[in-house]
Enzyme design. Structure first.
Site, PDB file in Angstrom:
ATOM      1  N   ASP A 563       0.854  -1.175   0.000  1.00 21.49           N
ATOM      2  CA  ASP A 563       0.000   0.000   0.000  1.00 21.49           C
ATOM      3  C   ASP A 563       0.898   1.235   0.000  1.00 21.49           C
ATOM      4  O   ASP A 563       2.095   1.148   0.278  1.00 21.49           O
ATOM      5  CB  ASP A 563      -0.900  -0.025   1.236  1.00 21.49           C
ATOM      6  CG  ASP A 563      -1.841   1.160   1.305  1.00 21.49           C
ATOM      7  OD1 ASP A 563      -2.366   1.548   0.248  1.00 21.49           O
ATOM      8  OD2 ASP A 563      -2.040   1.703   2.392  1.00 21.49           O
ATOM      9  N   LYS A 564       0.327   2.388  -0.310  1.00 24.15           N
ATOM     10  CA  LYS A 564       1.114   3.624  -0.328  1.00 24.15           C
ATOM     11  C   LYS A 564       0.882   4.449   0.929  1.00 24.15           C
ATOM     12  O   LYS A 564       1.794   4.706   1.705  1.00 24.15           O
ATOM     13  CB  LYS A 564       0.779   4.465  -1.562  1.00 24.15           C
ATOM     14  CG  LYS A 564       1.610   5.747  -1.660  1.00 24.15           C
ATOM     15  CD  LYS A 564       1.067   6.694  -2.678  1.00 24.15           C
ATOM     16  CE  LYS A 564      -0.159   7.424  -2.176  1.00 24.15           C
ATOM     17  NZ  LYS A 564       0.142   8.382  -1.099  1.00 24.15           N
ATOM     18  N   THR A 844      -2.623   1.086  -4.580  1.00 20.54           N
ATOM     19  CA  THR A 844      -3.100   2.187  -3.759  1.00 20.54           C
ATOM     20  C   THR A 844      -4.435   2.694  -4.270  1.00 20.54           C
ATOM     21  O   THR A 844      -4.769   2.533  -5.448  1.00 20.54           O
ATOM     22  CB  THR A 844      -2.074   3.342  -3.752  1.00 20.54           C
ATOM     23  OG1 THR A 844      -2.599   4.435  -3.013  1.00 20.54           O
ATOM     24  CG2 THR A 844      -1.776   3.807  -5.164  1.00 20.54           C
ATOM     25  N   ASP A1050      -1.254  -0.907   6.106  1.00 23.83           N
ATOM     26  CA  ASP A1050      -1.482  -0.424   7.468  1.00 23.83           C
ATOM     27  C   ASP A1050      -2.938  -0.154   7.768  1.00 23.83           C
ATOM     28  O   ASP A1050      -3.277   0.182   8.897  1.00 23.83           O
ATOM     29  CB  ASP A1050      -0.687   0.861   7.704  1.00 23.83           C
ATOM     30  CG  ASP A1050      -1.247   2.033   6.903  1.00 23.83           C
ATOM     31  OD1 ASP A1050      -1.698   1.802   5.768  1.00 23.83           O
ATOM     32  OD2 ASP A1050      -1.239   3.161   7.411  1.00 23.83           O
ATOM     33  N   ASN A1053      -8.282  -1.167   4.459  1.00 25.72           N
ATOM     34  CA  ASN A1053      -8.400  -1.414   3.027  1.00 25.72           C
ATOM     35  C   ASN A1053      -7.352  -2.398   2.523  1.00 25.72           C
ATOM     36  O   ASN A1053      -7.425  -2.841   1.374  1.00 25.72           O
ATOM     37  CB  ASN A1053      -8.283  -0.097   2.256  1.00 25.72           C
ATOM     38  CG  ASN A1053      -6.956   0.605   2.502  1.00 25.72           C
ATOM     39  OD1 ASN A1053      -6.501   0.684   3.637  1.00 25.72           O
ATOM     40  ND2 ASN A1053      -6.328   1.089   1.474  1.00 25.72           N
TER      41      ASN A1053
END
Length: 1474
Positions: A563-564, A844, A1050, A1053
């Site tokens: 993820d970003k 993302t 984190d 999602n």
């Protein structure tokens, strides 16, 4: 007749569509019955009785009349509420829309509720003989009193009408719909909706033992040993006591059960933490604190600012004006910018009045639970009206309420039904690649064991039939064996021996293997937890291994899906640098060298304390910009004035401190920067903006906001102060540059150079520009803009043309450079992981520009890439076309890159002479007219090559190849410092895929093409993806590439992606614990992933592989001794060793040394593991343990067992000691072979061990001593059958010579092979160990160092634009919906805020317009040209001029009319809202 009623919506027209044929059949049946009885219809309301002429004419009239009425009812666009009362007092109510309310930018349909159980009822009516349409055709559908119906209808008609009602009732409340009533627990309980309780645990106190045992015995090995235990309980076939299998089996089951219980307790604690969160719930008219688990569907709950939403709720009322509230959805889609939600205008009146909220009894009809985050369809029935519900009125679980004091909502979905949990995916059982290979090997071993047992069973039957039958006096047969017929008896003996050998040889697959594996993994998990290098002091967080079964899989990761937001970044935007009037600010220059100084925390920042509104956490290190502002430098004032005015930020004062509410972190950073430099945004109204410039208050009339969207990539505001109208604009560099007027080429060139520099540093850039407008030009533009906004046809196109007109001929002001702060160490970690051969994909929910910008910031993307492919097609055809073009680009690049051109230029080249369309529309044409000349290479955008000698032998194939290209030529020694191999992984391609295009890429027809392109790309970024799409991408790679995957995130999602990957890593960040609770490993920062994989993952894989190789070796060496002995004992399943030795061989004699090997072994240090990332690559190809390595261990074990048995057998056969004792007895041979086996195991594991610790010394040498101690204790204390055998043997020199010769024969080949590999084919770890021993630390002699990136020292020709803003906030501002007061409540005082000033300004404006009109005599276009020439004469226009004009006008305006109102005309200034 039905007249012009209110207009109906599409939803209302759908509600009116009914199965008319069934109604007509019922109606026709009733008419026929009544005509046969010559009765007058009594069901018509207010209609005289009419006698039917004939049955056929009645039916025909009925058909035509009904069809005409039905057709008109469906097609008419206007509805009419028609309610009449009959003489008996009955009332009929049609289910037609009463009206349509337009509010909250959505359509709300209000519909009267129905009376009775059905929505329609049938009423009979006499036909009209004349066939004229009657004004009351719809009376056929009015509901009829049940008592009247029962009196006038037959039983059959009643039954058919009842069926019709039931069908219509199910049409409204079908199984595909959800029906909820607010504050009605009993009503909602009947549907058995899930509560808000979340459960991720597997067991309870009562179900743990049976379920866990059932789960463990589903494992093949455990079931296999259970069957062996049952066989050992049969005395006729067992030569070993059942204790030998029972104790290890019980130990394994107990250890695994304890581990599973520990893991499940952790899940219980996590569930308890979530379920016990408090939520304010309305109960009996009072607001009480209830646990999340106690929240039920239909409950009304209250949310406060910065609080997580407990369940999916329908928004009822908020503290903000117009029912607005703001949420952050980073948990759902990864976006940190705020989103606005708005409740129904009809429910705003509920406010925070608990009585009104408790009395709210609205009924909600909505869709069933699903995983679509951006879709919700429903209807609210309240106060006899229907209101349409959509996604804008729903707050989803996992969102965080921001910038809103409070809000209330009714729970629609709870617990597992929430969209967050629907996107979480199912928890999958995860096993490592080593486990899967081990299961395959175990099956092979079992088949091998069965074959050996069958062979020995046949041999035993033959031996008993030929020889054994003659020695029954000495070797009597069992009583169950038939002795009358020898062949049958021999066959039965052979069958029994088959099972006996299965028991004797079961140690080839010992149950202690699984015990040892679980112990090693368990301790390795604690080593991860105790690693101080992965401790994050700021949050006091250690790394956490939440599972104990996947450690070695960390050493085989091939794909990382990250993820970003919150994973790579900190969710913090900082104003880093800027360019004003062609001069750059932000770099700290060393006065001695003139070179920029690296900005660190140790560097002293500029002091802004003189500004009372400064922010203490704002950091700026370049003093020159503050000096320019304080010295009233014109261009810097224009720059910061633009930042303070051109935005959609809201300001509020909280506890005496000014705070900003921004929709995006970008805008917050820009406005905060202006604030700290003295340009403080104070407040706004729908038609004004107030700022404070260096302590002086300035007010501007806000004329228009041309809002931002993804197409325009810019936003503008048009302001008036005094007599001057100015347009401020900010946006993407390529968009703004195209709209600048001429005459500023030098400024544009210098600014472009700064843009390239900022983009090369990974900063997010925006270009600022302004344009001064004349009053006449603006009024003319405003008129045309309003006409375009009100146009019925091509409204958007006409508005865009109007915007293009005014957003042109602008003056360049400067550039802002914002840093989306990465987490510490992210670029280095990504570079090392890529050097290790791991492919990194970023998935993302952010927009494309933002994702690409972060890709460059973290060095996932570099400017040396040959091209960055962007897939953004909206259809399958478009996506397929783009993928096809990208594939051609890769082919051409591979052919023309250095070292790969020979294949193209040879005579049999099959190069297509047609043009090839490139990504940047470049064309390569093959000139057929000149065959001898080789074709020129294609013009691929941004191509930078680095080619070394190592790569010259490779023809074609991208640099970012798969794992088989990761191993370079390692023949050069580290000793030769000049002959170093440089690995440059910067060239290649990258792929960026949008979410709507990813849907097509994942389709069966395109997934192969998509994978083909993605596999040849150095990096892949998927943006605007949903949580479920993240999981689908991971599943695709797992399925199609058969690769080991790791997902890291984190937020909530990322849960589905984490669960889908082989390894899930959660970052314990600021977005809650959903990702951590679903993960296998938890770390505090992304940079720790580098150590988790390259150190702990690699060590775990290396240790496990070494453990398995040695374990299989020692067990085959031990077990196969029985096979050689069977050749001398008539295949009777007689064991060569003491049964007690067999029982404790793996448990006491050899377990601890191999455990210490699997726990502490390391070939190189942790520092070298990180410094040389290519040490990780053997795990990618499973080189350390595979079928080949297993066969090698088996053959080594077989050779050892053969030598172990034959040498002592040859020595002790017919042997006699010096004292005359006979040595050729079975027990002496068994004791000697067992002792030599233990000594050999000690010697072999000493050679296996590369890293010696005190634990290794104790376990290895201690096990050797422990063998003699236990043997003495068992035989002499307990009284074993082999008592005295070993004692007598070691007294003789023969034993020691035999042991020495045997061990030397076994160890010599191993030593020779190891030295051969070390000298001729050294591995990378061997080279590093040699280098460490020689203490050569020169980086120049590094064999596999990654080329250091110098990206931050280069210019970039790409755009650094990235703006996390969304369209819509400008509309909310100018319409006043976002304000705490309505637009008509605002008074905008022009100038300094006096009536005189406004009168003077109005007079001056009128005079200026008249003067301009008289002097020019031209139309609007010429006036605009004059304005352009005025702009060309000035490098920058300054709002200081406007301020000066305002002050001058105020000074000379004393004679103005005092009766003029200070209130500006209230109008909707937002053009889009029109």
């Amino acid at each position: 007749m039905i007249g012009g009623g209110k207009r109906c919506s599409e939803a209302a027209r759908r509600l009116r569509q009914r199965p008319d044929t069934l109604e007509l059949a019922v109606l026709d049946g009733q008419r026929t019955e009544k005509q046969e009885d010559d009765q007058t219809p009594s069901g018509a309301i207010g209609e005289p009785a009419v006698t039917a002429s004939t049955s056929s004419s009645t039916k025909k009239a009925c058909w035509f009349q009904f069809a005409r009425s039905s057709r008109n009812r469906r097609k008419r666009l206007h509805c009419e509420e028609d309610e009449e009362e009959t003489e008996s007092g009955r009332k009929a109510c049609l289910a037609q829309p009463e009206g349509m309310n337009i509010g909250s930018s959505t359509q709300t349909i209000a519909t009267p509720l129905m009376i009775g159980d059905s929505f329609y009822s049938l009423a009979t009516e006499a036909p009209n003989p004349a066939g004229d349409p009657k004004p009351d055709d719809q009376e056929q559908y009015k509901q009829r009193d049940p008592s009247v119906v029962s009196e006038s209808k037959s039983t059959r008609s009643l039954r058919r009408l009842s069926q019709l009602r039931r069908r219509r009732s199910s049409y409204y409340f079908s199984e595909n719909e959800r029906r909820i009533r607010a504050n009605d627990k009993e009503f909602n309980l009947q549907y058995k909706y899930h509560n808000n309780y979340i459960k991720t645990s597997k067991y309870s106190v009562f179900t743990f033992l049976p379920f866990n045992l059932l789960e463990q015995f589903q494992r093949l090995a455990n079931f296999y040993f259970l069957c062996l235990l049952v066989l050992q309980l049969i005395p006729a076939i067992s030569s070993l006591t059942p204790v030998t299998t029972a104790i290890p089996l019980i130990g394994v089951l107990t250890l695994t059960a304890v581990k599973d219980a520990y893991d499940d307790i952790q899940r219980h604690l996590s569930d308890s933490q979530v379920n016990n969160r408090k939520s304010k719930t309305l109960r009996n008219g009072k607001l009480v604190d209830a646990k999340w688990s106690e929240v039920q569907v239909g409950d009304v709950i209250r949310l406060d600012n910065n609080q997580f939403v407990a369940a999916d709720i329908l928004l009822l009322t908020t503290s903000e004006p117009n029912g607005l509230c703001f949420i952050e959805t980073a948990e759902l889609d990864g976006e940190t910018n705020l989103k606005a939600k708005q409740c129904l205008t009809e429910t705003i009146e509920l406010g925070d009045h608990h009585d009104a909220l408790w009395n709210f009894n609205g009924e909600i009809l909505c869709e069933r639970p699903n995983n679509l985050l951006n879709k919700f369809d429903g209807t609210l029935i309240w106060r006899n009206q229907r209101f349409a519900l959509d996604n804008e009125k729903i707050l989803l679980r996992g969102c965080v309420l921001r910038n809103t004091q409070w809000c209330y909502g009714v729970v629609v979905f709870a617990g597992v039904d929430t969209k967050l949990m629907q996107n979480s995916g199912k928890t999958q059982f995860k096993s490592t690649g080593v486990d899967r290979l081990l299961n395959f090997i175990i099956i092979g071993i079992v088949l091998f064991l069965v074959s050996i047992c069958a062979l020995f069973a046949v041999g035993c039957a033959i031996w008993e039939g030929l020889i054994g039958q003659h020695f029954q006096v000495y070797l009597p047969w069992e009583h169950i064996i038939p002795k009358d017929y020898i062949p049958s008896g021999a066959t039965v003996i052979g069958l029994l021996v088959f099972f006996s050998y299965a028991i004797v040889l079961n140690t080839v697959v010992p149950i202690s293997l699984y015990v040892s594996v679980e112990v090693i993994r368990f301790i390795q998990s604690f080593l991860i937890n105790w690693d101080e290098e992965m401790y994050y002091a700021r949050t006091n967080t250690y790394a956490k291994a939440r599972t104990t079964t996947l450690n070695e899989e960390l050493g085989q990761i091939q794909y990382i899906f990250s993820d970003k937001t919150g994973t790579l970044t900190q969710n913090i935007m900082t104003f880093n640098k800027c360019s004003i009037n062609g001069r750059t600010y932000g770099d700290v220059i060393d006065l001695r060298t003139g070179e920029p100084i690296e900005v660190t925390e140790a560097l002293q920042c500029v002091d802004f304390s003189a500004n009372p509104h400064h922010e203490s956490d704002f950091r700026w290190y370049d003093r020159t910009l503050l000096d320019a502002v304080r010295s009233d430098e014109e261009h810097s004032h224009v720059f910061f004035r633009l930042l303070a005015l051109c935005h959609t930020v809201m300001a509020e004062t909280v506890e005496g401190k000014l705070e900003y509410q921004a929709q995006s972190p970008d805008e917050a950073a820009l406005v905060a920067a202006a604030r700290n430099f003295g340009f403080v945004f104070r407040s706004r109204t729908p038609n004004s903006i107030t700022i404070e410039v260096m302590g002086r208050k300035e007010e501007y009339e806000l004329l228009n906001i041309l809002d931002f969207n993804n197409v325009r990539k810019r936003m503008s505001v048009i302001l008036r102060r005094g007599n001057t109208v100015v347009l401020y604009c900010k946006g993407a560099d390529n968009v703004i540059y195209d709209r600048l007027h001429g005459g500023q080429e030098d400024l544009k060139a210098r600014t472009q150079d700064h843009l390239n520099k900022f983009a090369g540093e990974g900063l997010r850039t925006l270009v600022l520009a302004e344009r001064r407008l004349t009053e006449q030009y603006y009024k003319n533009w405003r008129t045309r803009q309003q006409e375009a906004a009100l146009a019925m046809d091509s409204r958007e196109e006409r508005l865009n043309e109007i915007y293009e007109e005014i957003e042109s001929d602008m003056q360049l002001v400067g550039v802002t450079a914002i840093e989306d702060k990465l987490q510490d160490g992210v670029p280095k970690a990504i570079a090392n992981l890529q050097s290790a051969g791991i492919k990194i994909w970023v998935l993302t929910g952010d927009k494309q520009e933002t994702a690409i910008n972060i890709g460059y910031s973290c060095q996932l993307l570099t400017d040396e890439l040959a091209d960055v492919f962007i897939v953004d097609g909206n259809s399958v055809e478009e996506v397929e076309k783009q993928l096809r073009q990208f594939k051609e680009s890769i082919k051409i690049y591979n052919r023309f890159r250095p070292g790969g051109t020979e294949a193209l230029y040879n005579s049999d080249s099959n190069m297509d002479p047609l043009s090839v369309t490139m990504t940047q529309t470049s064309v390569f044409m093959h000139e057929s007219s000149n065959p001898p000349t080789p074709p020129p290479p294609p013009a691929i955008s941004v191509v930078t090559f680095r080619w070394d000698d190592k790569n010259k032998d490779k023809k074609g194939g991208p640099d970012s190849a798969e794992c088989n290209d990761l191993f370079g030529d390692e023949k050069r020694s580290l000793d030769d410092g000049a002959a170093s191999i440089v690995i440059d992984e910067t060239t290649g391609f990258a792929l960026v895929v949008n979410g709507h295009s990813l849907v097509h890429c994942l389709s069966p027809e395109l997934e192969i093409k998509f994978l083909d392109i993605a596999s040849q790309c150095k990096a892949v970024i998927c943006c605007r993806v949903t949580p479920l799409q993240k999981a689908l991408v991971v599943e695709l790679i797992k399925r199609a590439k058969n690769a080991v995957t790791l997902a890291i995130g984190d937020g909530a999602n990322d849960v589905s992606m984490i669960k889908a990957a082989h390894i899930g890593v959660g970052i314990s960040g600021q977005e809650g614990l959903q990702a951590v609770l679903s993960s296998d490993y938890a770390i505090a920062q992304f940079r720790y992933l580098e150590r988790l994989l390259l150190v702990h993952g690699r060590w775990s894989y290396y240790r496990m592989c070494k453990f398995l190789r040695y374990f299989f070796y020692k067990n085959f060496a031990f077990t196969l001794c029985h096979c050689w002995y069977s050749l001398f004992c008539g295949f009777s399943a007689q064991t060569v060793f003491d049964p007690m030795f067999i029982s404790v061989y793996n448990l006491f004699y050899t377990s601890l040394p191999v455990l210490s090997l699997g726990i502490f072994e390391q070939d190189v240090s942790d520092k070298n593991s990180v410094e040389y990332p290519r040490l990780y690559t053997p795990g990618l190809r499973s080189e350390l343990f595979n079928i080949r390595e297993f066969i090698y261990s088996v053959l080594h074990g077989a050779f050892t067992s053969l030598v172990l048995f034959l040498i002592p057998y040859g020595v002790y056969k017919d042997g006699v000691s010096q004292n005359g004792y006979i040595l050729s007895d079975h027990m002496t041979l068994g004791a000697v072979v067992a002792t030599i086996l233990i000594v050999d195991n000690t010697a072999q594991i000493s050679l296996y061990t590369s890293y010696w610790t005190i634990v290794n010394h104790i376990t290895i040498w201690g096990s050797l001593v422990w063998y003699f101690v236990l043997d003495y204790f068992y035989n002499y204390v307990i009284g074993g059958p082999y008592v005295g055998s070993l004692t007598q043997a070691i007294k003789d020199l023969t034993f020691w010579m035999t042991m020495l010769i045997t061990v030397m024969v076994l160890v010599a080949p191993v030593l020779a092979y190891k030295y051969y590999l070390l000298d001729v084919h050294p591995s990378l770890s061997d080279k590093i160990r040699q280098k460490s021993l020689k203490k050569i630390h020169s980086r120049a002699s590094s064999d596999v160092r990654r080329t250091p990136s110098s990206r931050r020292g280069r210019r970039s020709v790409r755009s650094g634009y990235a703006f996390a803003h969304q369209e819509g906030f400008g509309r909310l501002i100018t319409s006043g919906k976002i304000m705490h007061k309505m637009p008509q409540d605002f008074a905008f005082p022009l100038g300094l805020g006096t009536k005189k000033t406004q009168a003077l300004h109005n007079n001056l404006a009128s005079a200026d317009q008249t003067k301009a009109s008289n002097s020019s005599g031209h139309h609007m276009g010429n006036n605009n040209n004059t304005n352009q020439r005025h702009n060309q004469n000035q490098n920058h226009s300054s709002m200081a001029d406007i301020s000066a004009e305002g002050r001058a006008a105020d000074a000379g305006g004393s004679g103005a009319n005092d009766d003029i109102s200070p209130r500006a005309p209230c109008q909707d200034l937002d053009t889009i809202n029109l």
